[in-house]
Design a protein around this motif. Sequence first.
Motif, PDB file in Angstrom:
ATOM      1  N   UNK A   1       0.794  -1.093   0.098  1.00 45.44           N
ATOM      2  CA  UNK A   1      -0.036   0.147  -0.047  1.00 45.44           C
ATOM      3  C   UNK A   1       0.885   1.284   0.078  1.00 45.44           C
ATOM      4  N   UNK A   2       2.120   1.295   0.907  1.00 45.04           N
ATOM      5  CA  UNK A   2       2.809   2.354   0.957  1.00 45.04           C
ATOM      6  C   UNK A   2       3.463   2.714  -0.563  1.00 45.04           C
ATOM      7  N   UNK A   3       3.795   1.451  -0.967  1.00 40.78           N
ATOM      8  CA  UNK A   3       4.881   1.538  -2.521  1.00 40.78           C
ATOM      9  C   UNK A   3       3.702   2.086  -3.527  1.00 40.78           C
ATOM     10  N   UNK A   4       2.650   1.709  -3.535  1.00 44.65           N
ATOM     11  CA  UNK A   4       1.620   2.303  -4.529  1.00 44.65           C
ATOM     12  C   UNK A   4       1.224   3.728  -4.222  1.00 44.65           C
ATOM     13  N   UNK A   5       0.974   4.140  -2.898  1.00 47.06           N
ATOM     14  CA  UNK A   5       1.084   5.482  -2.505  1.00 47.06           C
ATOM     15  C   UNK A   5       2.196   6.304  -3.291  1.00 47.06           C
ATOM     16  N   UNK A   6       3.352   5.914  -3.014  1.00 52.87           N
ATOM     17  CA  UNK A   6       4.680   6.506  -3.325  1.00 52.87           C
ATOM     18  C   UNK A   6       4.825   6.557  -4.790  1.00 52.87           C
ATOM     19  N   UNK A   7       4.522   5.514  -5.464  1.00 52.58           N
ATOM     20  CA  UNK A   7       4.849   5.474  -6.735  1.00 52.58           C
ATOM     21  C   UNK A   7       4.037   5.276  -7.900  1.00 52.58           C
ATOM     22  N   UNK A   8       2.743   4.984  -7.379  1.00 53.74           N
ATOM     23  CA  UNK A   8       1.692   4.754  -8.217  1.00 53.74           C
ATOM     24  C   UNK A   8       1.477   3.344  -8.454  1.00 53.74           C
ATOM     25  N   UNK A   9       1.529   2.949  -9.714  1.00 55.62           N
ATOM     26  CA  UNK A   9       1.366   1.356 -10.233  1.00 55.62           C
ATOM     27  C   UNK A   9       3.029   0.616  -9.737  1.00 55.62           C
ATOM     28  N   UNK A  10       2.905  -0.288  -9.520  1.00 52.17           N
ATOM     29  CA  UNK A  10       3.984  -0.854  -8.901  1.00 52.17           C
ATOM     30  C   UNK A  10       4.254  -2.136  -9.771  1.00 52.17           C
ATOM     31  N   UNK A  11       5.512  -2.541 -10.299  1.00 50.56           N
ATOM     32  CA  UNK A  11       5.641  -4.080 -11.404  1.00 50.56           C
ATOM     33  C   UNK A  11       5.602  -5.063 -10.154  1.00 50.56           C
ATOM     34  N   UNK A  12       5.422  -6.234 -10.663  1.00 52.05           N
ATOM     35  CA  UNK A  12       5.702  -7.430 -10.007  1.00 52.05           C
ATOM     36  C   UNK A  12       7.115  -7.355  -9.455  1.00 52.05           C
ATOM     37  N   UNK A  13       7.966  -7.184 -10.005  1.00 49.01           N
ATOM     38  CA  UNK A  13       9.567  -7.339  -9.606  1.00 49.01           C
ATOM     39  C   UNK A  13       9.743  -6.084  -8.457  1.00 49.01           C
ATOM     40  N   UNK A  14       9.141  -4.954  -8.557  1.00 52.69           N
ATOM     41  CA  UNK A  14       9.378  -3.906  -7.424  1.00 52.69           C
ATOM     42  C   UNK A  14       8.721  -4.432  -6.178  1.00 52.69           C
ATOM     43  N   UNK A  15       7.423  -5.084  -6.361  1.00 51.63           N
ATOM     44  CA  UNK A  15       6.744  -5.853  -5.387  1.00 51.63           C
ATOM     45  C   UNK A  15       7.544  -6.767  -4.655  1.00 51.63           C
ATOM     46  N   UNK A  16       8.168  -7.673  -5.431  1.00 51.84           N
ATOM     47  CA  UNK A  16       8.910  -8.655  -4.650  1.00 51.84           C
ATOM     48  C   UNK A  16      10.094  -8.126  -3.974  1.00 51.84           C
ATOM     49  N   UNK A  17      10.694  -6.958  -4.534  1.00 49.74           N
ATOM     50  CA  UNK A  17      11.936  -6.470  -3.854  1.00 49.74           C
ATOM     51  C   UNK A  17      11.457  -5.980  -2.569  1.00 49.74           C
ATOM     52  N   UNK A  18      10.057  -5.051  -2.691  1.00 50.38           N
ATOM     53  CA  UNK A  18       9.754  -4.376  -1.377  1.00 50.38           C
ATOM     54  C   UNK A  18       9.274  -5.382  -0.360  1.00 50.38           C
ATOM     55  N   UNK A  19       8.920  -6.765  -0.561  1.00 48.54           N
ATOM     56  CA  UNK A  19       8.375  -7.428   0.573  1.00 48.54           C
ATOM     57  C   UNK A  19       9.507  -8.455   0.746  1.00 48.54           C
ATOM     58  N   UNK A  20      10.461  -8.601   0.122  1.00 48.71           N
ATOM     59  CA  UNK A  20      11.710  -9.384   0.369  1.00 48.71           C
ATOM     60  C   UNK A  20      11.454 -10.837   0.048  1.00 48.71           C
ATOM     61  N   UNK A  21      10.857 -11.161  -0.753  1.00 48.40           N
ATOM     62  CA  UNK A  21      10.667 -12.756  -1.396  1.00 48.40           C
ATOM     63  C   UNK A  21      11.493 -13.148  -2.494  1.00 48.40           C
TER      64      UNK A  21
END
Length: 81
Positions: free
Chosen positions: A61-81
Motif C-alpha cells: 500500500x505504501x509503495x503504491x501511494x509513493x510510486x503509483x503502479x508497482x511492477x511485480x519485480x518491484x513488489x517482490x523486492x519491496x516485501x523481500x521474497x
Amino acid sequence: MASVTLSEFRGRQSDYIATAQREPVEITSRGARVRAVVVSPEFYRRALQALEDQADVEAVTRARQERGRVSHDELVEEIGE
C-alpha cells in the motif's frame, strides 16, 4: 478463552497447557489484571504469519501511494521474497 488466576495456573500447569492446545488461556493476577496468555505453538505460528502478511500488505500500500503502479519485480523486492 479460558481465564485462570496465576495461582490456579501454577497449581495445574499441565492441565492449562493442554487446554491451550484447544483455546488460549488468559492468566490473571491481582484481580482481573491480565499477566499472560498461553497459546498453542500452532496458534502462535499462525498469529506471527498473519502479522507478517499484514506488514506485507501495508508495504505494498505504501509503495503504491509513493510510486503509483508497482511492477511485480518491484513488489517482490519491496516485501523481500
